[in-house]
Scaffold this motif. Sequence first.
Motif, short mmCIF file in Angstrom:
data_model
loop_
_atom_site.label_atom_id
_atom_site.label_comp_id
_atom_site.label_asym_id
_atom_site.label_seq_id
_atom_site.Cartn_x
_atom_site.Cartn_y
_atom_site.Cartn_z
N THR A 16 0.81 -1.22 0.00
CA THR A 16 0.00 0.00 0.00
C THR A 16 0.84 1.27 0.00
O THR A 16 0.29 2.37 0.03
CB THR A 16 -0.93 0.03 1.24
N SER A 17 2.16 1.15 -0.06
CA SER A 17 3.00 2.34 0.12
C SER A 17 2.91 3.32 -1.04
O SER A 17 3.19 4.51 -0.88
CB SER A 17 4.47 1.92 0.31
N PRO A 68 -4.20 7.54 0.91
CA PRO A 68 -4.93 6.88 2.00
C PRO A 68 -6.26 6.25 1.60
O PRO A 68 -6.60 5.16 2.07
CB PRO A 68 -5.13 8.02 3.02
N GLU A 82 -5.55 3.19 -0.43
CA GLU A 82 -4.88 2.23 0.44
C GLU A 82 -5.89 1.35 1.16
O GLU A 82 -5.69 0.14 1.30
CB GLU A 82 -4.02 3.00 1.46
N GLN A 83 -6.99 1.94 1.60
CA GLN A 83 -7.99 1.18 2.35
C GLN A 83 -8.64 0.10 1.50
O GLN A 83 -9.02 -0.95 2.01
CB GLN A 83 -9.05 2.13 2.91
N ILE A 102 -6.19 -2.76 1.71
CA ILE A 102 -6.14 -3.30 3.07
C ILE A 102 -7.34 -4.20 3.34
O ILE A 102 -7.22 -5.26 3.96
CB ILE A 102 -6.05 -2.16 4.10
N THR A 129 5.34 -4.29 5.74
CA THR A 129 4.41 -3.17 5.76
C THR A 129 4.91 -2.04 6.64
O THR A 129 5.61 -2.25 7.63
CB THR A 129 3.01 -3.62 6.23
N ASP A 181 2.44 -0.05 7.63
CA ASP A 181 1.14 0.21 8.25
C ASP A 181 1.00 -0.63 9.52
O ASP A 181 0.72 -1.83 9.46
CB ASP A 181 0.02 -0.12 7.26
N HIS A 235 -1.25 -0.47 11.83
CA HIS A 235 -2.63 -0.94 12.03
C HIS A 235 -2.83 -2.28 11.32
O HIS A 235 -3.40 -3.21 11.87
CB HIS A 235 -3.63 0.07 11.47
N THR A 269 5.83 6.08 14.59
CA THR A 269 4.86 5.61 13.60
C THR A 269 3.44 5.62 14.17
O THR A 269 2.56 4.96 13.65
CB THR A 269 5.19 4.18 13.13
N PRO A 287 -0.28 6.63 14.82
CA PRO A 287 -1.27 7.25 13.95
C PRO A 287 -1.61 8.66 14.41
O PRO A 287 -1.54 8.97 15.59
CB PRO A 287 -2.49 6.32 14.06
#
Length: 334
Positions: free
Chosen positions: A256-257, A261, A264-265, A268, A285, A287, A289, A331, A333
């Motif tokens: 997803t880099s 955003p 990206e979802q 994900i 990753t 991410d 989350h 990192t 959020p």
Amino acid sequence: GPARGRGCTPTRGPPACPGAAGASRDTRRQTGIETRGRALWAHAFARSSPGKSGKNNCIPTGIASYSSGTEGGHRVKDQNPPVIEIRDLHKAYGDLEVLKGVDLVAPRGHVVALIGSSGSGKSTLLRCANLLEESQKGEIYFEGEPIKWRGVDQARHPADRAQVTRIRTNLSMVFQQFNLWAHLTILENVMEAPVSVLKRDRAEVRASAERYLAKVGIGDKADVYPAQLSGGQQQRAAIARALCMEPRALLFDEPTSALDPELEQEVIRVIKDLATEGRTMVIVTHDMHLAADVADHVIFLHQGRIEEEGPPDRLFGAPETERLKGFLSHTAPA
């Protein structure tokens, strides 16, 4: 779920998600993996003061975490070997040593997440697992089968090209960049490798490709070209292409880099769905989350070595090393 390794138990902080420790993988996911992931983050960043400095000497290694156990004082041979197992892997580019003795185990049906700063060796480790990069020392096993090598150090190479091809076709990789053929439709992109490499029946492959495109939510885009899709749609097409190979494991390298955003979802959600199906995956990753939500085991790499690893509730809820605490603090959020 995976054992915590060497009898090591966290010494700081309560479990981030009540009842998560000791719960089965399926049970955790049925109770809401997204809620668990957010709870881990909330716990990780709610603490106002770090613990004592100094590296914990009870950090589980990948092999210890997934050992098959003993019986009567003797190690029992694993009748269901991990899909991927790496032992003491070393990789260098000239004088630059990128991996410095790394272990990794990906049992069937488990998700392993690799996290760490840029340059820590995450993507290199993933590429070595898929034999896209050659390593100078250490062993790699695919479903218990060792890779055959010839030569030593910088002259070491896989000895059996047929073995390499066979293993690569069973370890589908999804890259940061989508690498779709611009002159082929999305359906043709998904079908290309199973037909050309695996020599499968075209009609059978077409049915599978259409099914996987629908699975990732772009079944209506089968006849369009990559340039006509958004980045998120192209990455989902790349995932469908990987799935159509019917691999033993999926390898994701920062999937997803390259996406904003919102897009990206989209990706994900697909990865989370694959995790709930019990697919074997290794995910590099940025991410946290995503790592907290889907992984059974998280490995934190720092300068080519495993600094800390374990189940996500411990790593994100009660990190033990100062380096991991520092990494997570940067990192967090927004």
